[in-house]
Design a protein around this motif. Sequence first.
Motif, PDB file in Angstrom:
ATOM      1  N   THR A 199      -4.145  -1.851  -0.345  1.00  0.00           N
ATOM      2  CA  THR A 199      -3.423  -1.143   0.626  1.00  0.00           C
ATOM      3  C   THR A 199      -1.915  -0.641   0.418  1.00  0.00           C
ATOM      4  O   THR A 199      -1.593   0.329   0.241  1.00  0.00           O
ATOM      5  N   ILE A 219      -3.883  -4.951   9.271  1.00  0.00           N
ATOM      6  CA  ILE A 219      -3.638  -4.089   7.799  1.00  0.00           C
ATOM      7  C   ILE A 219      -3.286  -2.819   8.407  1.00  0.00           C
ATOM      8  O   ILE A 219      -2.237  -2.179   8.155  1.00  0.00           O
ATOM      9  N   ALA A 220      -4.143  -2.047   9.252  1.00  0.00           N
ATOM     10  CA  ALA A 220      -4.012  -0.816   9.622  1.00  0.00           C
ATOM     11  C   ALA A 220      -2.724  -0.505  10.826  1.00  0.00           C
ATOM     12  O   ALA A 220      -1.952   0.223  10.933  1.00  0.00           O
ATOM     13  N   GLU A 259       0.527  -1.366   6.994  1.00  0.00           N
ATOM     14  CA  GLU A 259       0.811   0.071   6.717  1.00  0.00           C
ATOM     15  C   GLU A 259       1.837   0.745   7.340  1.00  0.00           C
ATOM     16  O   GLU A 259       2.639   1.429   6.622  1.00  0.00           O
TER      17      GLU A 259
END
Length: 165
Positions: free
Chosen positions: A61, A144-145, A149
């Motif tokens: 990512t 993660i999102a 991110e």
Amino acid sequence: MRYVLQLLIGILLWGNIGVVYALDSGSRESLRGIIGLGLVIEEVSPDASTDGLSHEAIRSTVEQALRSKGIRLLTDRTRSGSSPYLYINVNTLKEELGLYAYTVTVDLKQLVGLPSMKNKKTWGTTWSASVIGMVRQENVNQIIADAVEPLVKDFVDDFLAVNPR
């Protein structure tokens, strides 16, 4: 440390589970002129890894976010020992209620001079942002999102503001 995290969990639960963003203590100007950077990502905890949070997914990512905006990533072969690097740390604590408390930190580390000692340099953080939050065990990969991110995007925005492509 455990008591601090338990207090944090209590506050977040009481205040309707959410995410608290720390103020960006970074300096855009410190990013000017950087032509490429390395990437260091800490390993995730065994509990989080078992529940679905992967070091490889974090790396993928971050690399995609940087490369898609034209930021050159230096590999071990192309990075000198004095090249700046982006440091990512995802720290988790699994609680009995099936929840994870987490902190995510994104720092840019560069060699900086020490005014008190001529010609001496050390690694210093010149840009930093972090977030804390909670997530249910079955959604641990959502960190993660929800956290990684957005922080990397903040870094990219600041980087591109002083290093236009």
